[in-house]
Design an enzyme around this catalytic site. Structure first.
Site, PDB file in Angstrom:
ATOM      1  CG  ASP A   1      -0.252  -0.011   2.519  1.00 19.69           C
ATOM      2  OD1 ASP A   1       0.968   0.209   2.548  1.00 19.69           O
ATOM      3  OD2 ASP A   1      -0.915  -0.210   3.544  1.00 19.69           O
TER       4      ASP A   1
ATOM      5  CG  ASP B   1      -5.619  -5.759   1.976  1.00 17.59           C
ATOM      6  OD1 ASP B   1      -6.272  -4.996   1.247  1.00 17.59           O
ATOM      7  OD2 ASP B   1      -5.185  -5.415   3.089  1.00 17.59           O
TER       8      ASP B   1
END
Lengths: 379, 379
Positions: free
Chosen positions: A93, A271
């Site tokens: 991320d 996720d």
């Protein structure tokens, strides 16, 4: 040049898709769940155990890894794959979400976010240039753009500003990844569509980012406190306006039944820390909902967590033994439950892939969700 | 009937022995180190990982397992091997030592020890009948007799009383294990020689127990606070009076160099929490002594813990990565360090076996200890 993403089949009764995503470290069959490795480790398991439970790709957290041990160190040690001993794909991320959720005294500016480290209060800054540099240092297979995630609920003006800023930052991220050769080297960069609960802003975000031709797209700003129906509504308001030929990812989600629901909305990648986190609290997923092994009822239960599920924990250990480990605060409890719970998620998406291929995803997922939620309600 | 223990070779320059011990769950090559699985798990590793590091036999703790989850439950779940997913040999202690070191308000009586649980204060009693029943419930391959472990230092009168009581209890344990078929079923029972620092009482304990013809013998009451030279002196005062044709075991010992020194005194079996405990504190063994990964010097150290050592941790991970896991308090730090540290011990005893066979154990162990202790002193 063949596309990095093949759309193998689209379901007729739902928006579910069966796909295949090529990365520098291998192919990912979608829909897929990605175990979260926040600090350079999926908590409590080794990379070998991750492979054994069927992990195809894992996540790393830019915010955490940049604070400790630092992305330059990871780069100097050969990149994140070598550093953590995982040779499969890694998605990182951008760190933006953690700046909003963890750091102190953040200050959003045009070219990024100034904030203080949650570890030691150090003054830091993350903008498009910083997050793309950090993710290049880590050697991510899939890097995420930095975005502004508005809170829930937020006003339309707040949301408008976040969508606009996220668009500008996404464009800049892509430019940087083009200029420094990151994209040409085969790494992917995914854009993130915000828009909160405003359907038209969700659509605008998705469509404007689509024009920038990213290798993939994420739905951001969901699961930030809103109830599940609202969350699903936001996903449903976004995915139809994302390019069909690119992978779609909802960030930070969700429970097993939520994942099936979102697969039905056309999402390919997920996720969530949920399966790894509950493992460290003595809980385990079953087709009839989550159970907590601290419950006295499992004291002399010689059955496995899930009968017939083919993972090390279910093959070798009884609920009674796992409960004993949990009650005795043994580290092995976290390891064996993480193995089971990750395998449960990865087996679930493998089943979803098979059902999409077979053409009966809608009926199967409806029945699966019904049984799971009934168990949760009665458990 | 062939003996359960084969003495393959005895060193000429030292008292070191190379042997082979047959148990219900397989053969053990001696000298051997036995990882400690106090609560039905060797902390932080799976049985598969134990096999990978070369574990041949592990320990279970009667005191702990009897308190939680209870030996009847373990029996009902199919015995300790099945319960914990380990199909190799298991040695269990009698629980006597933990009664002395952990429990409250103990009261030594003729037929056993009354004490209170360290977990919940429950009033309990362990004597020969109880410990043999519990170890039969667990299904131990090697059960230990209950003994009285006098403190260090102790008076000659205290030591005399402990040696006498330990002899009576050992005799009773053997009688019980004969009557209930435990010994006839192929399980072993080892006696324990006490005697504190009184050489003549050590000899008397060893010789009187030898007459009872146990399948194996342990040196007890060492490493209870005395300095290393005194500890080695006590072992040296005991082993010569144990039967050469039976395996010898020093309980709860020791550091890597202590183990080599005791192999040289004719000891065949060792157990110690040291390698597993230091793993959870960020430390790792090397041929040049133990290192602690919290040290800043390992921050960017790309080398493995020990170059060329063939375990998962050394093959896959750098000191820098392991240090990162330690600093971030990740569970995987405990797992990877336990894998390395147990393998280091098991590789050390494997080397010792090879050197005894080759006939150069004395020179090799002297050089090994010298390097290790020099590293410890300078580290």
């Amino acid at each position: 040049m063949p596309s990095h993403f093949q759309l193998l089949k689209t379901d007729t009764a739902t928006a579910a898709r069966r796909g295949r995503l090529q990365t520098l470290h291998g192919v990912i069959e979608t829909p897929i769940f990605m175990p979260v490795g926040t600090q350079g480790t999926v908590k409590a398991v080794t990379p070998v155990q991750l492979r054994e439970v069927g992990a195809q790709i894992i996540l790393g957290n830019t915010y955490h890894l940049n604070l400790r041990p630092g992305s330059e160190l990871v780069r100097d040690m050969g990149g994140l794959h070598k550093f953590m001993g995982w040779d499969g794909p890694i998605l990182t991320d951008s760190g933006g979400f953690q700046v909003f959720s963890l750091s102190k005294l953040r200050n959003i500016q045009d070219d990024g976010i100034a904030f203080q480290s949650h570890l030691d209060g150090a003054k830091l800054f993350l903008g498009p240039r910083e997050v793309m540099t950090i993710q290049a240092n880590l050697g991510s297979d899939i890097a995420m753009v930095i975005d502004e995630c508005p809170p829930w609920p937020c006003t339309r003006d707040e949301c408008r500003a976040a969508v606009d800023r996220s668009y500008r930052w996404a464009k800049l991220c892509k430019q940087i990844a083009t200029d420094n050769g990151f994209l040409a080297g085969g790494h992917h960069v995914f854009a993130i569509a915000q828009g909160s609960t405003y359907d038209d802003l969700r659509r605008e975000a998705a469509e404007s980012l689509a024009e920038l031709d990213f290798p993939g797209y994420a739905v951001g700003g969901v699961s930030v406190g809103e109830p599940e129906p609202e969350m699903l509504k936001q996903v449903a308001a976004t995915t139809p306006f994302m390019p069909a030929g690119k992978p779609r990812y909802t960030m930070g989600l969700g429970t097993p039944s939520q994942i099936l629901k979102m697969i039905g909305l056309g999402v390919d990648m997920f996720d969530c820390v949920h399966p790894t986190r509950v493992s460290r609290n003595g809980a385990a997923f079953t087709p009839d909902g989550m159970i907590n092994l601290r419950n006295e009822r499992y004291r002399a239960d010689s059955s496995p967590l899930v009968e017939g599920l083919d993972n090390y924990t279910c093959r070798q250990f009884s609920r009674a033994y796992l409960r004993h480990l949990v009650m005795a605060n043994e580290i092995l409890a976290s390891t064996l439950l993480t193995i089971h719970n990750l395998h449960f998620y990865l087996d679930l998406v493998a089943q979803a892939r098979a059902r999409i291929e077979a053409g009966d995803f809608a009926a199967w997922s409806k029945a699966w969700i019904s049984r799971y939620e009934a168990g949760e309600a009665s458990g």
